[in-house]
Scaffold this motif. Structure first.
Motif, short mmCIF file in Angstrom:
data_model
loop_
_atom_site.label_atom_id
_atom_site.label_comp_id
_atom_site.label_asym_id
_atom_site.label_seq_id
_atom_site.Cartn_x
_atom_site.Cartn_y
_atom_site.Cartn_z
N ALA A 6 60.76 39.22 -21.36
CA ALA A 6 59.32 39.12 -21.52
C ALA A 6 58.83 40.31 -22.33
O ALA A 6 59.43 41.38 -22.32
CB ALA A 6 58.65 39.10 -20.15
N THR A 10 53.06 40.59 -21.67
CA THR A 10 52.85 39.19 -21.34
C THR A 10 53.92 38.67 -20.40
O THR A 10 55.04 39.17 -20.37
CB THR A 10 52.85 38.32 -22.62
N GLY A 12 55.11 34.76 -19.36
CA GLY A 12 54.91 33.33 -19.49
C GLY A 12 55.11 32.59 -18.18
O GLY A 12 55.56 33.16 -17.18
N THR A 13 54.80 31.30 -18.20
CA THR A 13 54.92 30.48 -16.99
C THR A 13 56.35 30.46 -16.47
O THR A 13 56.60 30.60 -15.27
CB THR A 13 54.44 29.05 -17.27
N ASP A 15 58.65 32.68 -16.98
CA ASP A 15 58.97 34.00 -16.44
C ASP A 15 58.41 34.17 -15.03
O ASP A 15 59.05 34.75 -14.14
CB ASP A 15 58.42 35.11 -17.34
#
Length: 466
Positions: A6, A10, A12-13, A15
């Motif tokens: 990552a 940020t 993400g979904t 992650d």
């Protein structure tokens, strides 16, 4: 497939879901360390354990979980962290199902051995997946903070959950809960966890693996026997002497082989060596405080095991808060100062407990002190995790997290027998003797925290570890 970390800011979904999977596994494994403790007498009656043999239900698990963790940490680097994590979770599920259905001592102990092996495989693999998925900095610190909070809360939750399940349903559900978690993790994990392994796969250092496993296994066995019997028992000091001998053989082996299991240069890094020592102290002192206060609550105040377990819910809340604030502390002052400040505040929180008496007002002091101590302890633990795993390439993260996991499990194993020896030295014939022993042990506990903070302040370089 190679894991794509990552970015620094940020998540993400995928992650997020991967993080939930890894944290769920870590929490479950932490619960397993304590969930059966309050159920041991009932397990003994229903399965057929003699009173003297009940200790093996805990010892069989602890010896395997600690003895194999460094080996599995390196195997995760070499053969794939995702693969090892999922295979370990599958083994945990099968072992827990067998344990929950066991109707004779041999089968139950076999299940506990398998659970210990699964824990040794999963814990460093999960930690190294965290450290390789998130770059050094705020995201990794936040992930390690959540991981530390849930692991520490798991030890407390295990005692409470074990009491509730044993009293309200059956001790067998202490095993079956793992089966449910394993099925859920295996259903989601393969979809969100990407494989990570070393780019170059050196040969596994078999002599080093054998000698360090023998050293750790004998050491943990000796410590558990010291807690169950005494430090003077031949099984205690004999095992510890053998562990010391195997450690010397291991160090000699690592100097001689071309591709060692543990490169000695890693151990000579002050952030790694002293960071892991801080981890041993942090886990040893706080888990032994729970042991000492359990004696106080049950032997002096007359609490039931379930009442004592529920009292430690405040400590559990403190560890969760500590895990959440630790990344901010580390972001401001760095890993080294987080360890030092955490251990100093933990020592200050433990010190008032030395004066515990039988008045009800002391329970307020106990609750406040354990909450503050829990927060401080988690700040130190997350600081240790960040410090001990920073500055190393991804190819050595399994080794780094294996060392960190070993420090955690040795600390958990070490604290109780050491503090138990101090308590029993004062005698146990009267309540006053028990209380004097507990007070003395708590004073020693606080002093160890303060001394460790001083050593880290002097020995670890710099103010920030990045």
């Amino acid at each position: 497939m190679t894991q794509r970390p990552a970015t620094a800011s940020t998540l993400g979904t995928r992650d997020r879901v991967a993080l939930v999977v890894l944290l769920t596994a870590s929490f479950t494994l932490a619960v397993d360390f304590s969930i059966l403790n309050v159920a041991l007498p009932r397990i003994g009656r229903e399965v057929g354990f003699a009173l003297a043999d009940l200790q093996w239900i805990a010892t069989a698990f602890a010896v395997c979980a600690a003895g194999l963790t460094l080996l599995f940490g390196r195997c995760a680097d070499l053969y794939g962290r995702r693969r090892q994590f999922l295979l370990g979770i599958a083994l945990l599920g099968v072992a827990s199902l067998v344990g929950g259905l066991a109707d004779d001592p041999g089968l139950l102990l076999l299940a506990r051995v398998a659970q210990g092996v699964a824990t040794a495989a999963v814990t460093p693999a999960a930690l190294s997946l965290l450290t390789t998925s998130f770059p050094e900095g705020p995201l990794r610190e936040r992930a390690l903070g959540l991981n530390g909070a849930l692991m520490a809360a798991g030890f407390t939750t295990g005692a409470v959950l074990g009491g509730l399940l044993t009293d309200l349903v059956s001790w067998r559900w202490a095993f079956f809960v793992n089966v449910i978690v394993a099925v859920a993790v295996l259903a989601v994990g393969p979809r969100v966890l990407a494989e990570t392994r070393a780019e170059r796969r050196p040969r596994l250092d078999v002599p080093g693996a054998v000698t360090v496993t023998l050293a750790l296994t004998a050491g943990v066995y000796g410590l558990t026997q010291a807690g169950e019997r005494s430090w003077g028992d031949v099984r205690s000091w004999g095992a510890l002497l053998f562990a010391a001998a195997m450690t010397l053989v291991f160090l000699a082996t690592e100097r001689a082989v071309a591709e060692p299991l543990v490169p000695l240069g890693v151990l000579r890094r002050r952030t790694t060596g002293w960071g892991n020592l801080a981890g041993v102290v942090a886990f040893a002192t706080e888990t032994s405080v729970v042991f000492l206060l359990t004696i106080y609550l049950q032997s002096v105040r007359g609490f039931t095991p379930l009442q004592a377990g529920l009292t430690f819910a405040v400590l559990g809340a403190g560890t969760v808060v500590g895990g959440l604030v630790a990344p901010r502390v580390i972001g401001r002052v760095g890993g080294k100062r987080a360890i030092v400040s955490g251990l100093l505040v933990q020592a200050a929180a433990t010190a008032p407990l030395v004066l515990l008496g039988d008045a009800w007002a002391w329970l307020v002091v106990l609750l406040a002190a354990t909450f503050v101590g829990g927060v401080a302890n988690l700040v130190a633990i997350v600081g240790f995790m960040v410090t001990a795993t920073s500055g190393l390439p991804d190819g050595e993260q399994g080794l780094a997290t294996g060392l960190a996991t070993m420090s955690q499990q040795v600390g958990i194993t070490l604290g109780t027998p050491v503090m138990s020896a101090i308590v029993t030295a004062s005698g146990a014939a009267t309540t006053a003797q028990v209380m004097h022993g507990v007070s003395t042990a708590l004073a020693v506990n606080a002093a160890i925290c303060a001394a460790a903070a001083g050593l880290v302040a002097v020995a670890v370089p710099g103010g920030r570890v990045r």
